[in-house]
Design a protein around this motif. Structure first.
Motif, PDB file in Angstrom:
ATOM      1  N   ALA A  60       0.850  -1.196   0.000  1.00 34.62           N
ATOM      2  CA  ALA A  60       0.000   0.000   0.000  1.00 34.62           C
ATOM      3  C   ALA A  60       0.884   1.245   0.000  1.00 34.62           C
ATOM      4  CB  ALA A  60      -0.907  -0.030   1.224  1.00 34.62           C
ATOM      5  N   GLU A  61       2.012   1.174   0.714  1.00 33.50           N
ATOM      6  CA  GLU A  61       2.892   2.341   0.794  1.00 33.50           C
ATOM      7  C   GLU A  61       3.542   2.638  -0.557  1.00 33.50           C
ATOM      8  OE1 GLU A  61       5.692   2.141   4.044  1.00 33.50           O
ATOM      9  OE2 GLU A  61       6.651   3.987   3.307  1.00 33.50           O
ATOM     10  N   THR A  62       3.971   1.572  -1.247  1.00 30.72           N
ATOM     11  CA  THR A  62       4.572   1.760  -2.577  1.00 30.72           C
ATOM     12  C   THR A  62       3.560   2.392  -3.521  1.00 30.72           C
ATOM     13  OG1 THR A  62       6.012  -0.130  -2.266  1.00 30.72           O
ATOM     14  CG2 THR A  62       5.569   0.475  -4.539  1.00 30.72           C
ATOM     15  N   LEU A  63       2.352   1.866  -3.526  1.00 29.99           N
ATOM     16  CA  LEU A  63       1.319   2.400  -4.426  1.00 29.99           C
ATOM     17  C   LEU A  63       1.032   3.856  -4.077  1.00 29.99           C
ATOM     18  CD1 LEU A  63      -0.978  -0.729  -4.355  1.00 29.99           C
ATOM     19  CD2 LEU A  63       0.195   0.151  -6.375  1.00 29.99           C
ATOM     20  N   MET A  82      -2.997   8.991  -0.095  1.00 31.84           N
ATOM     21  CA  MET A  82      -4.198   8.365  -0.676  1.00 31.84           C
ATOM     22  C   MET A  82      -4.745   7.288   0.257  1.00 31.84           C
ATOM     23  SD  MET A  82      -4.451   9.949  -3.548  1.00 31.84           S
ATOM     24  CE  MET A  82      -5.851   9.033  -4.120  1.00 31.84           C
ATOM     25  N   ALA A  83      -6.060   7.082   0.186  1.00 33.65           N
ATOM     26  CA  ALA A  83      -6.700   5.959   0.876  1.00 33.65           C
ATOM     27  C   ALA A  83      -6.522   4.741  -0.032  1.00 33.65           C
ATOM     28  CB  ALA A  83      -8.176   6.249   1.096  1.00 33.65           C
ATOM     29  N   VAL A  84      -5.742   3.754   0.444  1.00 34.51           N
ATOM     30  CA  VAL A  84      -5.406   2.603  -0.405  1.00 34.51           C
ATOM     31  C   VAL A  84      -5.856   1.293   0.250  1.00 34.51           C
ATOM     32  CG1 VAL A  84      -3.533   1.315  -1.545  1.00 34.51           C
ATOM     33  CG2 VAL A  84      -3.368   3.797  -1.334  1.00 34.51           C
ATOM     34  N   ILE A  85      -6.573   0.491  -0.502  1.00 32.67           N
ATOM     35  CA  ILE A  85      -6.928  -0.868  -0.069  1.00 32.67           C
ATOM     36  C   ILE A  85      -6.195  -1.834  -0.979  1.00 32.67           C
ATOM     37  CG2 ILE A  85      -8.798  -2.593  -0.023  1.00 32.67           C
ATOM     38  CD1 ILE A  85     -10.671  -0.367   0.880  1.00 32.67           C
ATOM     39  N   ALA A 126      -6.480  -2.409   4.524  1.00 29.88           N
ATOM     40  CA  ALA A 126      -6.679  -0.979   4.299  1.00 29.88           C
ATOM     41  C   ALA A 126      -5.593  -0.173   4.998  1.00 29.88           C
ATOM     42  CB  ALA A 126      -8.043  -0.567   4.856  1.00 29.88           C
ATOM     43  N   ASN A 127      -5.058   0.854   4.327  1.00 29.40           N
ATOM     44  CA  ASN A 127      -4.096   1.720   5.024  1.00 29.40           C
ATOM     45  C   ASN A 127      -4.856   2.698   5.934  1.00 29.40           C
ATOM     46  OD1 ASN A 127      -4.892   3.915   3.465  1.00 29.40           O
ATOM     47  ND2 ASN A 127      -2.909   4.221   2.458  1.00 29.40           N
TER      48      ASN A 127
END
Ligand code: NAD
Length: 268
Positions: free
Chosen positions: A102-105, A113-116, A135-136
Motif C-alpha cells: 500500500a505504501e509503494t502504491l 491516498m486511501a489505499v486498499i 486498508a491503510n
C-alpha cells in the motif's frame, strides 16, 4: 448515491469483479473500464454495457473508487500517469496487484491516498472467489464497507489488520485453488490406477471435490467433524485417512504454505 467505479486494466480479474457487480445489480453506467486495445474495449462495452476508454486519466475524472488491475510490472507507469488526476479527485484506491505494498502504491500516486490492497483468487471468475483485504490508515469505515460490498459480488471477503498477513492470505486462498486442482488431478490418477476409465475417474474426482466443498460450506459442523462422521471405525475411509496421516499430509500443507508465503515476501 451510487459510487462511480473505474477499473484501470480491464483484463481477467477486473472483468470478473465488474461482471459480478453488474450481475448483482450494480448499474453498468456507474462503471468505467480502461484497457489498451480498442477491440478489448469494444468487446467489454457490448458485453457489459460499461463505459470504456483507453484514456486512464479521463476514466478517473469523477471516480469515487479506482480499482488498479493492471499486471504488477505495469503498475508503476500507470500510477505515475494517474498521479495528477488522483491527487485532484482523491478517490478510494483498490489494488488487486500481487506483491505491491500500500505504501509503494501510495508513493507512486503522489502520497496521502486511501489505499486498499486486495488479494483475490481465480474462482472470482465464476463468482466463487475469496479475497483478503487490507486498508491503510487513510481508509474510512465507509470506504471499507464500500469495498466489501463491491468485492462480495464475486465471493467471500476477509479483512486482515496487518498488511503482512496478505502473505498468509496468498498462501491459503490466493494460491489455494491450484492446491485443490492438484488434489483433483492426483485423485483422478489414483482412480485410474485402480482401474477406472479416465473420464469416469475425472468426473468422480471433480464431483467429489465440489460435493465436499458444498457440504462443508452449508453444514453446521466444521470440516474435522464432517470427516469424523464419514469415518466409521475400522472402515474403508479410516484406512485411507490413517494412510494420509501416517504419510504426513498435514506437514506437507504446512511446508507448501510456508514456501508460498516466503515467495510472496520475496516478490514484495
Ligand atoms: P490481464 O492481463 O488479464 O489484465 C490486464 C489488463 O490491463 C489488460 O486488459 C491490458 O489491456 C490492460 N493494460 C495493460 N497496460 C495498461 C495500461 N497502461 N492502461 C490501461 N490498461 C492496461 O491480467 P489479470 O490476470 O486480470 O491480472 C491483473 C491484476 O490482478 C494483476 O496485478 C494480478 O497480480 C492481479 N491478480 C490476478 C489474479 C488472477 O487470478 N488473475 C489473482 C490475484 C491477483
Amino acid at each position: 448515491m451510487t459510487s462511480q467505479v473505474t477499473f484501470i486494466g480491464a483484463g481477467n480479474m477486473a472483468s470478473a469483479i465488474f461482471g459480478g457487480m453488474i450481475e448483482g445489480g450494480y448499474p453498468a453506467e456507474a462503471i468505467t473500464a480502461t484497457a489498451r486495445g480498442a477491440q478489448t474495449l469494444d468487446a467489454l462495452a457490448s458485453r457489459y454495457g460499461v463505459h470504456t476508454t483507453s484514456d486512464n486519466n479521463a476514466a478517473v475524472e469523477n471516480a469515487d473508487v479506482v480499482v488498479l488491475a493492471v499486471k504488477p510490472q505495469a503498475m508503476r507507469e500507470v500510477c505515475h500517469e494517474l498521479r495528477d488526476s488522483v491527487q485532484r479527485q482523491r478517490p478510494l484506491i483498490v489494488s488487486v496487484a500481487a506483491g505491491l505494498s500500500a505504501e509503494t502504491l501510495d508513493t507512486w500516486l503522489g502520497g496521502n491516498m486511501a489505499v486498499i490492497r486486495c488479494m483475490p483468487n481465480t474462482p472470482s471468475l465464476v463468482g466463487q472467489g475469496a479475497s483478503g483485504l487490507y486498508a491503510n490508515a487513510r481508509v474510512s469505515e465507509e470506504h471499507k464497507q464500500l469495498a466489501t460490498s463491491l468485492l462480495e459480488t464475486v465471493g467471500l471477503v476477509e479483512w486482515v489488520a496487518d498488511e503482512t498477513l496478505l502473505e498468509a492470505v496468498t498462501a491459503v486462498s490466493g494460491s489455494g485453488p491450484a492446491y485443490f486442482f492438484l488434489i483433483m488431478e492426483a485423485l483422478e490418477d489414483a482412480g485410474k490406477k485402480l482401474g477406472l476409465p479416465a473420464d469416469s475417474a475425472r468426473r468422480l474426482a471433480l464431483q467429489t471435490a465440489y460435493g465436499a466443498a458444498s457440504m462443508a460450506r452449508e453444514s453446521e459442523f466444521e470440516p474435522a467433524e464432517l470427516r469424523r462422521r464419514v469415518t466409521s471405525p475400522n472402515g474403508t475411509t479410516e484406512r485411507a485417512i490413517n494412510s494420509f496421516e501416517d504419510d504426513g499430509l498435514r506437514q506437507l500443507f504446512e511446508n507448501a504454505t510456508q514456501a508460498c508465503a516466503t515467495r510472496a515476501r520475496e516478490l514484495a
